[in-house]
Design a protein around this motif. Structure first.
Motif, PDB file in Angstrom:
ATOM      1  N   HIS A 211      47.888  -1.057 -34.745  1.00  0.00           N
ATOM      2  CA  HIS A 211      48.795  -0.322 -33.995  1.00  0.00           C
ATOM      3  C   HIS A 211      48.096   0.423 -32.715  1.00  0.00           C
ATOM      4  CE1 HIS A 211      51.162   3.441 -34.063  1.00  0.00           C
ATOM      5  NE2 HIS A 211      50.000   4.217 -34.095  1.00  0.00           N
ATOM      6  N   PHE A 212      46.924   0.825 -32.681  1.00  0.00           N
ATOM      7  CA  PHE A 212      46.593   1.415 -31.514  1.00  0.00           C
ATOM      8  C   PHE A 212      46.843   0.209 -30.342  1.00  0.00           C
ATOM      9  CE2 PHE A 212      43.237   4.248 -33.327  1.00  0.00           C
ATOM     10  CZ  PHE A 212      44.130   5.022 -33.352  1.00  0.00           C
ATOM     11  N   ALA A 213      46.316  -0.928 -30.541  1.00  0.00           N
ATOM     12  CA  ALA A 213      46.504  -2.064 -29.749  1.00  0.00           C
ATOM     13  C   ALA A 213      47.859  -2.293 -29.325  1.00  0.00           C
ATOM     14  CB  ALA A 213      45.839  -3.645 -30.099  1.00  0.00           C
ATOM     15  N   ALA A 214      48.762  -2.259 -30.171  1.00  0.00           N
ATOM     16  CA  ALA A 214      50.295  -2.638 -29.875  1.00  0.00           C
ATOM     17  C   ALA A 214      50.786  -1.597 -29.195  1.00  0.00           C
ATOM     18  CB  ALA A 214      51.013  -2.804 -31.124  1.00  0.00           C
ATOM     19  N   SER A 215      50.114  -0.386 -29.101  1.00  0.00           N
ATOM     20  CA  SER A 215      50.470   0.759 -28.327  1.00  0.00           C
ATOM     21  C   SER A 215      49.845   0.793 -26.777  1.00  0.00           C
ATOM     22  CB  SER A 215      50.594   2.252 -28.961  1.00  0.00           C
ATOM     23  OG  SER A 215      51.251   2.069 -30.296  1.00  0.00           O
ATOM     24  N   GLY A 216      49.155  -0.258 -26.740  1.00  0.00           N
ATOM     25  CA  GLY A 216      48.652  -0.289 -25.300  1.00  0.00           C
ATOM     26  C   GLY A 216      47.185   0.040 -25.272  1.00  0.00           C
ATOM     27  N   ALA A 217      46.306   0.376 -26.422  1.00  0.00           N
ATOM     28  CA  ALA A 217      44.830   0.527 -26.443  1.00  0.00           C
ATOM     29  C   ALA A 217      44.158  -0.525 -26.011  1.00  0.00           C
ATOM     30  CB  ALA A 217      44.459   1.333 -27.634  1.00  0.00           C
ATOM     31  N   ARG A 218      43.265  -0.223 -25.012  1.00  0.00           N
ATOM     32  CA  ARG A 218      42.355  -1.222 -24.638  1.00  0.00           C
ATOM     33  C   ARG A 218      40.797  -0.792 -24.966  1.00  0.00           C
ATOM     34  NH1 ARG A 218      46.049  -3.259 -25.718  1.00  0.00           N
ATOM     35  NH2 ARG A 218      47.469  -4.728 -24.571  1.00  0.00           N
ATOM     36  N   SER A 219      40.543   0.468 -25.338  1.00  0.00           N
ATOM     37  CA  SER A 219      39.276   0.718 -25.818  1.00  0.00           C
ATOM     38  C   SER A 219      39.505   1.919 -26.851  1.00  0.00           C
ATOM     39  CB  SER A 219      38.727   1.858 -24.446  1.00  0.00           C
ATOM     40  OG  SER A 219      39.498   2.654 -23.873  1.00  0.00           O
ATOM     41  N   ILE A 220      39.098   1.571 -27.908  1.00  0.00           N
ATOM     42  CA  ILE A 220      39.092   2.314 -29.160  1.00  0.00           C
ATOM     43  C   ILE A 220      37.754   2.765 -29.616  1.00  0.00           C
ATOM     44  CG2 ILE A 220      39.744   2.218 -31.498  1.00  0.00           C
ATOM     45  CD1 ILE A 220      41.760  -0.099 -30.694  1.00  0.00           C
ATOM     46  N   VAL A 221      37.832   3.971 -29.941  1.00  0.00           N
ATOM     47  CA  VAL A 221      36.275   4.630 -30.350  1.00  0.00           C
ATOM     48  C   VAL A 221      36.487   4.914 -32.045  1.00  0.00           C
ATOM     49  CG1 VAL A 221      35.136   6.806 -30.383  1.00  0.00           C
ATOM     50  CG2 VAL A 221      35.668   5.777 -28.168  1.00  0.00           C
ATOM     51  N   LEU A 222      35.429   4.712 -32.740  1.00  0.00           N
ATOM     52  CA  LEU A 222      35.371   5.136 -34.098  1.00  0.00           C
ATOM     53  C   LEU A 222      34.291   6.131 -34.269  1.00  0.00           C
ATOM     54  CD1 LEU A 222      35.700   4.574 -37.107  1.00  0.00           C
ATOM     55  CD2 LEU A 222      33.676   2.722 -37.127  1.00  0.00           C
ATOM     56  N   LEU A 223      34.780   7.189 -35.031  1.00  0.00           N
ATOM     57  CA  LEU A 223      33.983   8.415 -35.357  1.00  0.00           C
ATOM     58  C   LEU A 223      33.997   8.523 -36.841  1.00  0.00           C
ATOM     59  CD1 LEU A 223      32.365  10.895 -35.269  1.00  0.00           C
ATOM     60  CD2 LEU A 223      34.548  12.095 -34.896  1.00  0.00           C
ATOM     61  N   ARG A 224      32.578   8.070 -37.518  1.00  0.00           N
ATOM     62  CA  ARG A 224      32.337   7.878 -39.003  1.00  0.00           C
ATOM     63  C   ARG A 224      31.510   9.111 -39.376  1.00  0.00           C
ATOM     64  NH1 ARG A 224      27.462   4.150 -40.276  1.00  0.00           N
ATOM     65  NH2 ARG A 224      27.301   5.782 -41.628  1.00  0.00           N
ATOM     66  N   ALA A 365      53.017  11.766 -34.869  1.00  0.00           N
ATOM     67  CA  ALA A 365      52.925  12.093 -33.276  1.00  0.00           C
ATOM     68  C   ALA A 365      51.811  11.566 -32.614  1.00  0.00           C
ATOM     69  CB  ALA A 365      53.564  13.369 -33.052  1.00  0.00           C
ATOM     70  N   SER A 366      50.627  11.823 -33.081  1.00  0.00           N
ATOM     71  CA  SER A 366      49.263  11.597 -32.432  1.00  0.00           C
ATOM     72  C   SER A 366      48.945  10.174 -31.893  1.00  0.00           C
ATOM     73  CB  SER A 366      48.213  12.060 -33.106  1.00  0.00           C
ATOM     74  OG  SER A 366      47.869  11.309 -34.247  1.00  0.00           O
ATOM     75  N   SER A 367      49.844   9.457 -32.564  1.00  0.00           N
ATOM     76  CA  SER A 367      49.445   7.892 -31.899  1.00  0.00           C
ATOM     77  C   SER A 367      50.619   7.344 -31.794  1.00  0.00           C
ATOM     78  CB  SER A 367      48.688   7.154 -33.057  1.00  0.00           C
ATOM     79  OG  SER A 367      49.607   7.024 -34.141  1.00  0.00           O
ATOM     80  N   ARG A 368      52.048   7.971 -31.463  1.00  0.00           N
ATOM     81  CA  ARG A 368      53.282   7.533 -31.383  1.00  0.00           C
ATOM     82  C   ARG A 368      53.723   7.695 -29.772  1.00  0.00           C
ATOM     83  NH1 ARG A 368      56.293   9.814 -34.837  1.00  0.00           N
ATOM     84  NH2 ARG A 368      55.960   8.409 -36.715  1.00  0.00           N
ATOM     85  N   ARG A 369      53.464   6.613 -29.193  1.00  0.00           N
ATOM     86  CA  ARG A 369      53.874   6.844 -27.552  1.00  0.00           C
ATOM     87  C   ARG A 369      55.334   6.463 -27.518  1.00  0.00           C
ATOM     88  NH1 ARG A 369      48.498   4.083 -24.755  1.00  0.00           N
ATOM     89  NH2 ARG A 369      47.139   6.203 -24.897  1.00  0.00           N
ATOM     90  N   THR A 370      55.838   7.124 -26.645  1.00  0.00           N
ATOM     91  CA  THR A 370      57.537   6.992 -26.439  1.00  0.00           C
ATOM     92  C   THR A 370      57.750   5.789 -25.378  1.00  0.00           C
ATOM     93  OG1 THR A 370      57.292   8.488 -24.395  1.00  0.00           O
ATOM     94  CG2 THR A 370      57.862   9.494 -26.518  1.00  0.00           C
ATOM     95  N   ASP A 371      56.840   5.275 -24.946  1.00  0.00           N
ATOM     96  CA  ASP A 371      57.176   4.157 -23.978  1.00  0.00           C
ATOM     97  C   ASP A 371      56.633   2.824 -24.733  1.00  0.00           C
ATOM     98  OD1 ASP A 371      54.365   4.512 -24.197  1.00  0.00           O
ATOM     99  OD2 ASP A 371      53.882   3.948 -21.938  1.00  0.00           O
ATOM    100  N   THR A 372      56.553   2.980 -25.925  1.00  0.00           N
ATOM    101  CA  THR A 372      56.253   1.733 -26.738  1.00  0.00           C
ATOM    102  C   THR A 372      57.194   1.557 -27.985  1.00  0.00           C
ATOM    103  OG1 THR A 372      54.309   2.574 -28.210  1.00  0.00           O
ATOM    104  CG2 THR A 372      53.917   1.631 -25.780  1.00  0.00           C
TER     105      THR A 372
END
Length: 374
Positions: A211-224, A365-372
């Motif tokens: 989902h992140f990648a489809a919205s344009g993410a090219r760098s993703i962080v994991l907080l565990r 809303a926190s991961s829903r970009r309007t331009d995708t």
């Protein structure tokens, strides 16, 4: 329920006297009794050189015993594998129509009603209601290895242990007592143990990354989190494997579960200092709410600059502004599977596990970009 309620009938009579040397001489004999017939409170009293009443007080945390005596008696009781009294052994010989539920994540938090965290109460509620439909009662048991355990707790038909830790002492206790158990989430120390069920977390995590990648993410962080359970261990392995498959450099941060929102906010500042990513996935809703506060304080817009999601839904994710995308865990289906596995284990039937159920990723809303269109 207090151990003293079951120990009072044994107050008649006095333990035999004897020095430390005499008690050491009978050690081998007493251990043999523990293995063959079960240890009584009188056995513990004799080994410790105290009265039966003193043993009861030491195990229940009552009375005026010195701290040294209390600790010594408890250590001797544990060494002798003392099982409270004959009541527990008698009840273990037949069904009592009740099972135990140990919430290891809450044990680790040190509190059993963390504000805004409703995922645990949903598992407890689902397990209790479904057990009642099967004619069973559910007893919630705090970590039984860290306090005197009521005899009934060791006499239940079986246990559900949620999120067991590496070399979990609770699992070790149940194994020693021969009490059937199943686990919510795999046991990281027992790869061959199959009586467990959980949501298909690997699929859920990959769904979020995609989902992140489809919205344009090219760098993703994991907080565990830091609890040594499969939830934390496996999720990081899934993340690193996914990053490798798509050519993304992994960035993993850790925050103790009990640090909650404050811990998430502190990590957010560290993440920004290391380079603002396109997206962040937090394990818990409290972590995600804290990260959102930290990003906002640093002027990082969510979701336009950095998208945010949580792997566990909570009041924090639902009520944040913007609302935070999160995985809605499938407590009802998962607890049904756990009860099936536990009843089969109690009956001595072959394991049908592990069982993976399906969770739902709620995009907010926190991961829903309007331009995708993602």
């Amino acid at each position: 329920m207090s151990l003293s309620a079951f120990c009072r009938p044994g107050l008649r009579g006095r333990p035999r006297s004897g020095g430390v040397r005499q008690h050491r001489k009978v050690r081998t004999k007493e251990v043999a009794v523990a293995r063959s017939k079960g240890v009584t409170i009188r056995d513990v009293a004799q080994r410790a050189g105290v009265s039966v009443a003193a043993v009861s007080m030491a195990l229940n945390g009552t009375g005026t015993l010195s701290a040294a005596t209390r600790l010594r008696v408890r250590a001797i009781a544990e060494e002798m594998d003392y099982e409270a009294d004959a009541l527990a052994r008698g009840l273990r010989r037949s069904s009592v129509g009740a099972i135990g539920l140990v919430m290891r994540s809450l044990d680790a938090l040190g509190e059993y009603a963390p504000r805004g965290v409703d995922v645990f109460t949903r598992y407890i509620g689902a397990a209790s209601a479904q057990a009642m439909d099967r004619g069973l009662s559910v007893m919630l048991v705090p970590d039984p290895t860290k306090r005197p355990t009521p005899p009934l707790a060791l006499s239940l038909d079986g246990y559900i242990v949620t999120m067991p830790h590496v070399d979990d002492p609770v699992v070790g206790l149940l194994e020693r007592r021969g009490i059937p158990y199943v686990t919510l989430g795999r046991d990281p120390s027992r790869p061959n143990f199959t009586d467990w069920a959980t949501e298909d977390e690997g699929s859920s995590f990959r769904r979020i990354y995609e989902h992140f990648a489809a919205s344009g993410a090219r760098s993703i962080v994991l907080l565990r989190g830091t609890d040594p359970n499969a939830w934390n261990i496996d999720s990081e392995a899934t993340y690193r494997a996914w990053c490798e498959s798509v050519g993304i450099t992994p960035r993993v941060y850790m925050s103790a579960e009990r640090a909650g929102e404050h811990g998430g906010e502190n990590i957010a500042h560290a993440i920004v200092d290391d380079g603002i990513p396109d997206a962040i996935l937090c394990h818990t809703g409290r972590q995600a709410a804290g990260v959102l506060a930290g990003l906002t304080a640093r002027g990082v817009a969510v979701p336009d600059r950095t998208m945010l999601a949580a792997a566990s839904d909570s009041e924090h994710t639902r009520h944040s502004r913007p609302a935070i995308s999160a995985v809605e865990l499938n407590a009802a289906e998962t607890t049904l599977a756990l009860l099936d596995l536990l009843q089969a284990r109690i009956a001595g039937e072959p394991s049908a596990g592990p069982v993976l159920t399906t969770a739902r990723f709620r995009v907010r809303a926190s991961s829903r970009r309007t331009d995708t269109n993602a």
